[in-house]
Design an enzyme around this catalytic site. Structure first.
Site, PDB file in Angstrom:
ATOM      1  N   CYS A 299       3.762  -3.831   1.219  1.00 34.54           N
ATOM      2  CA  CYS A 299       4.445  -3.527  -0.034  1.00 34.54           C
ATOM      3  C   CYS A 299       5.499  -2.440   0.166  1.00 34.54           C
ATOM      4  O   CYS A 299       6.554  -2.706   0.736  1.00 34.54           O
ATOM      5  CB  CYS A 299       3.443  -3.176  -1.125  1.00 34.54           C
ATOM      6  SG  CYS A 299       4.160  -3.242  -2.795  1.00 34.54           S
TER       7      CYS A 299
ATOM      8  N   HIS B  27      -0.092  -7.575  -1.141  1.00 35.88           N
ATOM      9  CA  HIS B  27      -1.181  -6.635  -0.868  1.00 35.88           C
ATOM     10  C   HIS B  27      -2.385  -7.365  -0.267  1.00 35.88           C
ATOM     11  O   HIS B  27      -3.341  -7.686  -0.980  1.00 35.88           O
ATOM     12  CB  HIS B  27      -1.601  -5.922  -2.161  1.00 35.88           C
ATOM     13  CG  HIS B  27      -0.677  -4.831  -2.574  1.00 35.88           C
ATOM     14  ND1 HIS B  27      -0.849  -3.525  -2.163  1.00 35.88           N
ATOM     15  CD2 HIS B  27       0.439  -4.854  -3.348  1.00 35.88           C
ATOM     16  CE1 HIS B  27       0.120  -2.776  -2.671  1.00 35.88           C
ATOM     17  NE2 HIS B  27       0.916  -3.559  -3.391  1.00 35.88           N
TER      18      HIS B  27
ATOM     19  N   GLU C 127      -4.781  -6.209   1.403  1.00 28.68           N
ATOM     20  CA  GLU C 127      -6.005  -5.423   1.267  1.00 28.68           C
ATOM     21  C   GLU C 127      -6.694  -5.665  -0.070  1.00 28.68           C
ATOM     22  O   GLU C 127      -7.879  -5.344  -0.234  1.00 28.68           O
ATOM     23  CB  GLU C 127      -5.697  -3.925   1.445  1.00 28.68           C
ATOM     24  CG  GLU C 127      -5.192  -3.199   0.222  1.00 28.68           C
ATOM     25  CD  GLU C 127      -3.762  -3.541  -0.195  1.00 28.68           C
ATOM     26  OE1 GLU C 127      -3.323  -3.061  -1.264  1.00 28.68           O
ATOM     27  OE2 GLU C 127      -3.078  -4.278   0.559  1.00 28.68           O
TER      28      GLU C 127
END
Length: 258
Positions: free
Chosen positions: A110, A222, A224
């Site tokens: 990001c 993202h 994660e």
């Protein structure tokens, strides 16, 4: 060999217990993803000289966060550009430069992708809804949305997230929360994933410019926040190969299951 992965930290106000103080912090989802992939997460505060830690690390991760100071790419701030911390900008650009000089693998997420692009002379679109006419890239505060991306099958990213579908393309639905994106692509970079509206969603070094392999991968989404660990596993695998061989070229994944 267990790779030590530096994760650049936010430097922002934070509250805990009775305290309300500036803090170096990273959302737990980043170090948890590194640990689950087999690495040891090391948090790097945004301080002058932090790039000297690169010599002790096996990989670097640049995570999400607030907006980059538009002065870094010669622009005036948009009214909705927010959470600008020039000290973090400087620290992350220094970490990225040191990591690339040392040849250690880098995964940028990001804001991290935007640091990679700006550090290469590129620019940013400061508020996507003004240009694309929708809010599919963003999400309500504190949440993640989702949108599809198209991935170049012959890229590093494509080899990690492949194999290609019938017709030779790769598609994925990715977790998203951003209101800025790449404007002018930085020198020596090539786009390797795109949203349906044409927004660049991933970049990596152009082999024709860099002259060889390596592991620098930057995505606008993202990972994660999702349930696909392959990007983190690929980062750890690249760090292990580099450490085992002492050769920068060994950091590139051998196939999509790296």
């Amino acid at each position: 060999m267990t790779p030590h992965v530096g994760i650049s930290a936010y430097g922002e106000p934070a509250r805990w217990g009775p305290w309300d103080r500036p803090a170096a912090l990273v959302p737990m989802s980043y170090p948890e993803a590194v640990a689950a992939a087999g690495g040891v997460p090391v948090v790097l505060p945004p301080l002058p000289g932090i790039e000297e830690a690169i010599s002790r690390l096996d990989a670097l991760m640049l995570p999400g966060g607030g907006d980059i100071d538009p002065a870094a790419y010669g622009a005036d701030p948009h009214p909705l550009t927010e959470r600008v911390y020039p000290a973090r900008d400087r620290a992350e650009r220094a970490l990225l430069a040191a990591a690339r000089d040392a040849g250690i693998p880098v995964l940028a997420i990001c804001r991290g992708l935007q640091i990679v692009n700006v550090s290469s002379g590129g620019t940013l679109r400061q508020h996507l809804p003004d240009e694309v006419g929708h809010h599919d890239h963003d999400s309500p505060a504190g949440t993640y949305g989702s949108h599809p991306v198209r991935i170049a099958a012959d890229s590093l990213l494509g080899r990690i997230l492949g194999p290609p579908e019938p017709g030779g393309e790769i598609h994925a639905a990715v977790p998203t929360s951003h209101h800025q994106a790449i404007g002018r692509l930085g020198q020596g970079l090539v786009a390797t994933a795109w949203a349906d509206d044409g927004t660049i969603e991933a970049v990596e070094p152009d082999p024709a410019v860099t002259g060889g392999p390596g592991f620098l991968l930057a995505v606008q989404w993202h990972p994660e926040a999702g349930d696909d660990p392959r990007l983190f596993r690929a980062l750890i695998a690249a760090a292990r190969r580099r450490a085992a061989s002492g050769n920068r070229a060994a950091a590139e994944p051998l196939d999509s299951r790296a």
